[in-house]
Write a protein that holds these residues in place. Structure first.
Motif, mmCIF file in Angstrom:
data_model
loop_
_atom_site.group_PDB
_atom_site.id
_atom_site.type_symbol
_atom_site.label_atom_id
_atom_site.label_comp_id
_atom_site.label_asym_id
_atom_site.label_seq_id
_atom_site.Cartn_x
_atom_site.Cartn_y
_atom_site.Cartn_z
ATOM 1 N N VAL A 200 -10.544 -9.356 -6.123
ATOM 2 C CA VAL A 200 -10.283 -8.021 -5.402
ATOM 3 C C VAL A 200 -10.230 -7.107 -6.545
ATOM 4 O O VAL A 200 -9.694 -7.164 -7.572
ATOM 5 C CB VAL A 200 -9.080 -7.926 -4.716
ATOM 6 N N HIS A 201 -10.976 -6.110 -6.446
ATOM 7 C CA HIS A 201 -11.343 -5.134 -7.555
ATOM 8 C C HIS A 201 -11.098 -3.582 -6.930
ATOM 9 O O HIS A 201 -11.406 -3.288 -5.843
ATOM 10 C CB HIS A 201 -12.813 -5.225 -8.063
ATOM 11 N N VAL A 202 -10.212 -2.833 -7.735
ATOM 12 C CA VAL A 202 -10.100 -1.487 -7.366
ATOM 13 C C VAL A 202 -10.857 -0.682 -8.406
ATOM 14 O O VAL A 202 -10.513 -0.696 -9.460
ATOM 15 C CB VAL A 202 -8.522 -1.219 -7.593
ATOM 16 N N LEU A 203 -12.057 -0.294 -7.773
ATOM 17 C CA LEU A 203 -12.985 0.566 -8.685
ATOM 18 C C LEU A 203 -12.727 1.808 -9.025
ATOM 19 O O LEU A 203 -13.082 2.228 -10.002
ATOM 20 C CB LEU A 203 -14.236 0.094 -8.551
ATOM 21 N N ASN A 204 -12.213 2.647 -8.049
ATOM 22 C CA ASN A 204 -11.825 4.008 -7.862
ATOM 23 C C ASN A 204 -10.713 4.216 -7.599
ATOM 24 O O ASN A 204 -10.355 4.153 -6.126
ATOM 25 C CB ASN A 204 -13.026 4.647 -7.447
ATOM 26 N N ALA A 205 -9.829 4.914 -8.305
ATOM 27 C CA ALA A 205 -8.337 5.232 -7.879
ATOM 28 C C ALA A 205 -7.941 6.575 -8.608
ATOM 29 O O ALA A 205 -7.107 6.456 -9.330
ATOM 30 C CB ALA A 205 -7.465 4.086 -8.218
ATOM 31 N N PRO A 206 -8.698 7.505 -8.165
ATOM 32 C CA PRO A 206 -8.488 8.976 -8.652
ATOM 33 C C PRO A 206 -7.190 9.423 -8.045
ATOM 34 O O PRO A 206 -6.836 8.873 -7.255
ATOM 35 C CB PRO A 206 -9.664 9.766 -8.836
ATOM 36 N N SER A 207 -6.861 10.817 -8.681
ATOM 37 C CA SER A 207 -5.832 11.146 -8.087
ATOM 38 C C SER A 207 -6.056 11.465 -6.331
ATOM 39 O O SER A 207 -7.285 11.822 -6.292
ATOM 40 C CB SER A 207 -5.741 12.818 -8.665
ATOM 41 N N PRO A 208 -5.344 11.143 -5.502
ATOM 42 C CA PRO A 208 -3.912 11.115 -5.426
ATOM 43 C C PRO A 208 -3.399 9.687 -5.414
ATOM 44 O O PRO A 208 -2.715 9.296 -4.752
ATOM 45 C CB PRO A 208 -3.486 11.782 -4.024
ATOM 46 N N ALA A 209 -3.940 8.861 -6.555
ATOM 47 C CA ALA A 209 -3.617 7.213 -6.428
ATOM 48 C C ALA A 209 -2.125 7.169 -6.682
ATOM 49 O O ALA A 209 -1.299 6.244 -5.962
ATOM 50 C CB ALA A 209 -4.384 6.670 -7.404
ATOM 51 N N ALA A 210 -1.422 7.884 -7.559
ATOM 52 C CA ALA A 210 -0.183 7.848 -7.563
ATOM 53 C C ALA A 210 0.745 8.187 -6.517
ATOM 54 O O ALA A 210 1.626 7.496 -6.148
ATOM 55 C CB ALA A 210 0.291 8.570 -9.067
ATOM 56 N N THR A 211 0.431 9.396 -5.882
ATOM 57 C CA THR A 211 0.995 9.775 -4.837
ATOM 58 C C THR A 211 0.972 8.704 -3.765
ATOM 59 O O THR A 211 1.966 8.250 -3.092
ATOM 60 C CB THR A 211 0.448 10.924 -4.219
ATOM 61 N N ALA A 212 -0.151 7.952 -3.527
ATOM 62 C CA ALA A 212 -0.564 7.138 -2.524
ATOM 63 C C ALA A 212 -0.386 5.561 -3.014
ATOM 64 O O ALA A 212 -0.752 4.856 -2.244
ATOM 65 C CB ALA A 212 -1.850 7.369 -2.281
ATOM 66 N N SER A 213 0.522 5.406 -3.838
ATOM 67 C CA SER A 213 0.529 4.152 -4.528
ATOM 68 C C SER A 213 1.140 3.041 -3.633
ATOM 69 O O SER A 213 0.724 1.918 -3.590
ATOM 70 C CB SER A 213 1.467 4.280 -6.204
ATOM 71 N N LEU A 214 1.945 3.707 -2.902
ATOM 72 C CA LEU A 214 2.689 2.659 -1.940
ATOM 73 C C LEU A 214 1.576 1.886 -0.610
ATOM 74 O O LEU A 214 1.537 0.665 -0.677
ATOM 75 C CB LEU A 214 3.845 2.943 -1.274
ATOM 76 N N PRO A 215 0.880 2.898 -0.093
ATOM 77 C CA PRO A 215 -0.046 2.311 0.909
ATOM 78 C C PRO A 215 -1.285 1.784 0.089
ATOM 79 O O PRO A 215 -1.849 0.624 0.641
ATOM 80 C CB PRO A 215 -0.630 3.494 1.721
ATOM 81 N N ILE A 216 -1.620 1.965 -1.016
ATOM 82 C CA ILE A 216 -2.703 1.665 -1.648
ATOM 83 C C ILE A 216 -2.236 0.069 -2.335
ATOM 84 O O ILE A 216 -3.058 -0.792 -2.075
ATOM 85 C CB ILE A 216 -3.058 2.267 -2.909
ATOM 86 N N GLY A 217 -1.188 -0.143 -2.541
ATOM 87 C CA GLY A 217 -0.764 -1.426 -3.073
ATOM 88 C C GLY A 217 -0.736 -2.365 -1.815
ATOM 89 O O GLY A 217 -1.053 -3.407 -1.900
ATOM 90 N N ARG A 218 -0.116 -1.898 -0.633
ATOM 91 C CA ARG A 218 -0.224 -2.844 0.395
ATOM 92 C C ARG A 218 -1.632 -3.089 0.784
ATOM 93 O O ARG A 218 -1.957 -4.113 1.152
ATOM 94 C CB ARG A 218 0.492 -1.981 1.547
ATOM 95 N N GLU A 219 -2.583 -2.128 0.776
ATOM 96 C CA GLU A 219 -3.888 -2.536 1.198
ATOM 97 C C GLU A 219 -4.447 -3.564 0.079
ATOM 98 O O GLU A 219 -5.334 -4.365 0.305
ATOM 99 C CB GLU A 219 -4.710 -1.312 0.902
ATOM 100 N N VAL A 220 -4.222 -3.461 -1.197
ATOM 101 C CA VAL A 220 -5.058 -4.262 -2.311
ATOM 102 C C VAL A 220 -4.250 -5.694 -2.118
ATOM 103 O O VAL A 220 -4.873 -6.810 -2.075
ATOM 104 C CB VAL A 220 -4.574 -3.854 -3.618
ATOM 105 N N ALA A 221 -2.852 -5.804 -1.656
ATOM 106 C CA ALA A 221 -2.261 -7.002 -1.423
ATOM 107 C C ALA A 221 -2.616 -7.726 -0.358
ATOM 108 O O ALA A 221 -2.952 -8.738 -0.264
ATOM 109 C CB ALA A 221 -0.587 -6.556 -1.129
ATOM 110 N N ARG A 222 -2.941 -6.855 0.862
ATOM 111 C CA ARG A 222 -3.678 -7.347 2.003
ATOM 112 C C ARG A 222 -4.813 -8.180 1.780
ATOM 113 O O ARG A 222 -5.072 -9.172 2.115
ATOM 114 C CB ARG A 222 -3.938 -6.318 3.167
ATOM 115 N N ARG A 223 -6.024 -7.479 0.680
ATOM 116 C CA ARG A 223 -6.949 -8.013 0.608
ATOM 117 C C ARG A 223 -6.946 -9.351 -0.212
ATOM 118 O O ARG A 223 -7.287 -10.508 -0.137
ATOM 119 C CB ARG A 223 -7.933 -7.162 -0.147
ATOM 120 N N ALA A 224 -5.929 -9.225 -1.230
ATOM 121 C CA ALA A 224 -5.640 -10.386 -2.074
ATOM 122 C C ALA A 224 -5.078 -11.680 -1.206
ATOM 123 O O ALA A 224 -5.515 -12.909 -1.551
ATOM 124 C CB ALA A 224 -4.724 -10.177 -3.016
#
Length: 411
Positions: A379-403
C-alpha cells in the motif's frame, strides 16, 4: 514464506506513525514494525512546518482533503487535549489586499460553508478588530483553525503504538524491496526483513519505494522547498494569531502567511522554490541523482511552462530578502527587513503527473480493497501534502484499512 513481521511501515513521519497507531488499535496482536532512516522520528515534513491545524476551508467539497481535514481538525484538538500535547484553537484570517482577490475570497467563503466550516466575512474594520497591524479591504475569519506541536503528536502516536507491541526502528534505511506472491522482502542497513504487507509512507522517497516493489503509479515526487523567516522577538507583538493571503487556485501553495506557534514564535512564509535535492533544505544542498531524476521527468518541464511566471516570483523572494519583505508588507505594513530572522526550511513532497498536473488531493496506490485486480502486498501513500498532519488520524485509519485488507487478501 515465514514473516518477520505482518505489516512493515516504511517512514517514521506523522502519517507512518498514525498508520502504525491505527493498525495496533484495529487488530490487537498484529505484528507491526516501523522503519525510519533518520536517527529520530518526524525529521522531515512533520518536523518542518508551521504547526497549523487546518480547518478545511480551502479544499474542494467531497475531496479526500476536505473530508479528512474537517474531521481530522476536530480529532486533532481532542487528541492533543487528551494526551497533553500543546495546542490552541486560534481561528485565522484570510485577507484580501486588492479588488482582484475579492471573487476568490467569496469563493472560499462558499467552499468553507459547503464543507461545514464556520466562516465570518469581514470588512477592513473587522480585520483590524482581530489583527490591529494587518491591512486588507476584506477578509474571512475561520474559527476552527488552530495550532499544535506536530512532532510531539507524532512522538505520542509512536508511544501509543509501542505500548500495543509495535516495533520502531530508527536509523534504519531501506535499500531494496522485492515483492513476491507470498510477501515482500526488504534489505535494510540492519539486515533483511520479510513482511506480509509493506506500507509505504516514505514521503519524499515514496515514488521510489513504490517502483522498488514493482508498482509504477505514473507520478513522480518533485521537491519544493518552503523557506521561512520568523519575527524577531521584539516584533512578535505585530501578529496575534494566524494571517493568510487569498491563495492563487492555479498553484497548490497558500502564499506567504503569518503563523503564531504554540511556543510563541511567529513564522513568516513560506515561499516555494524547486529544491536541488529531495531533502535539500538550502541552496547549498545538491544531489545530482535527484536533480537528474527531476529533469528527466516530462511533468517537470510541463510545470515550468505552465507556472514559470509564478515561480520566477518565488525565486526572486528566495534570493532577495527585500522582495520577501515586500510580500509580507502587503499584509503587515509595519514589518521591516530587520524584523525577519531566517528560520528552518521544509521540503514538500509534491506528486506530479506526467502531464505536469500537480496532484492536489491525497493519493494512494497499490492494494485497493475496492478493486480486486489491484496489486497485492503493498500500500503506497503517494501524495500527502498539507493538511496531512491535521488529518493524520483519519489518514492513518484509511491506510490501515487498506493494509489489513491486503493482509486478508494474501497472495
Amino acid at each position: 514464506m515465514r514473516y518477520d513481521v505482518d505489516v512493515l511501515v516504511v517512514g517514521g513521519g506523522i502519517v507512518g506513525l498514525s498508520t502504525a497507531y491505527a493498525l495496533t488499535r484495529a487488530q490487537p496482536g498484529l505484528s507491526v514494525t516501523v522503519l525510519e532512516k533518520e536517527p529520530v522520528l518526524a525529521a522531515h515534513q512533520t518536523g518542518r512546518n508551521s504547526g497549523v491545524i487546518h480547518s478545511g476551508v480551502y479544499y474542494r467539497p467531497g475531496s479526500l482533503k476536505a473530508r479528512f481535514a474537517t474531521a481530522g481538525a476536530a480529532e486533532m484538538v481532542g487528541f492533543c487535549r487528551e494526551h497533553g500535547v500543546p495546542y490552541e484553537v486560534t481561528g485565522k484570517l484570510i485577507v484580501a489586499t486588492g479588488a482582484a482577490e475579492l471573487p476568490r475570497l467569496a469563493a472560499l467563503a462558499e467552499r468553507g460553508r459547503a464543507n461545514g466550516i464556520p466562516v465570518t466575512e469581514l470588512d477592513a474594520a473587522g480585520i483590524t478588530g482581530y489583527e490591529p497591524e494587518v491591512r486588507g479591504i476584506a477578509g474571512l475569519h475561520v474559527g476552527t483553525t488552530g495550532i499544535c506541536d506536530f512532532p510531539a503528536v507524532a512522538r505520542r502516536y509512536a508511544e501509543l503504538a509501542e505500548e500495543k507491541g509495535a516495533v520502531l526502528r530508527t536509523g534504519t534505511a531501506l535499500h531494496a524491496a522485492a515483492r513476491r506472491a507470498d510477501g515482500v522482502t526488504v534489505q535494510t542497513g540492519g539486515g533483511e526483513l520479510r513482511c506480509a504487507v509493506l506500507v509505504n509512507c516514505a514521503g519524499l522517497q515514496s515514488d521510489r519505494l513504490a517502483r522498488m516493489t514493482g508498482d509504477d503509479p505514473g507520478v513522480r515526487i518533485v521537491p519544493f522547498r518552503g523557506e521561512y523567516y520568523e519575527l524577531a522577538e521584539d516584533s512578535r507583538r505585530l501578529v496575534r494569531g494566524l494571517v493568510y493571503p487569498v491563495p492563487d487556485p492555479a498553484f497548490p501553495f497558500l502564499g506567504v502567511h503569518l503563523t503564531r506557534g504554540v511556543h510563541g514564535d511567529v513564522h513568516v512564509g513560506p515561499n516555494a522554490v524547486p529544491a536541488l535535492a529531495r531533502e535539500g533544505y538550502d541552496w547549498r544542498t545538491v544531489r545530482p541523482r535527484d536533480v537528474a531524476a527531476t529533469a528527466a521527468f516530462p511533468g517537470t518541464w510541463r510545470i515550468a511552462r505552465r507556472h514559470w511566471r509564478y515561480e520566477l516570483g518565488e525565486l526572486h523572494r528566495s534570493l532577495s530578502k527585500r522582495a520577501f519583505t515586500a510580500a509580507v508588507q502587503r499584509l503587515l505594513p509595519a514589518v521591516t527587513a530587520a524584523d525577519l530572522v531566517p528560520a528552518t526550511a521544509g521540503v514538500r513532497a509534491q506528486a506530479v503527473a506526467r502531464d505536469g498536473t500537480l496532484l492536489d488531493d491525497f493519493a494512494f496506490a497499490g492494494y485497493d480493497p475496492d478493486d480486486p485486480a489491484s496489486p497485492r502486498r503493498a500500500v503506497h501513500v503517494l501524495n500527502a501534502p498539507s493538511p496531512a498532519a491535521t488529518a493524520s488520524l483519519p489518514i492513518g485509519r484509511e491506510v490501515a484499512r487498506r493494509a489489513l485488507a491486503a493482509l486478508a487478501a494474501g497472495g
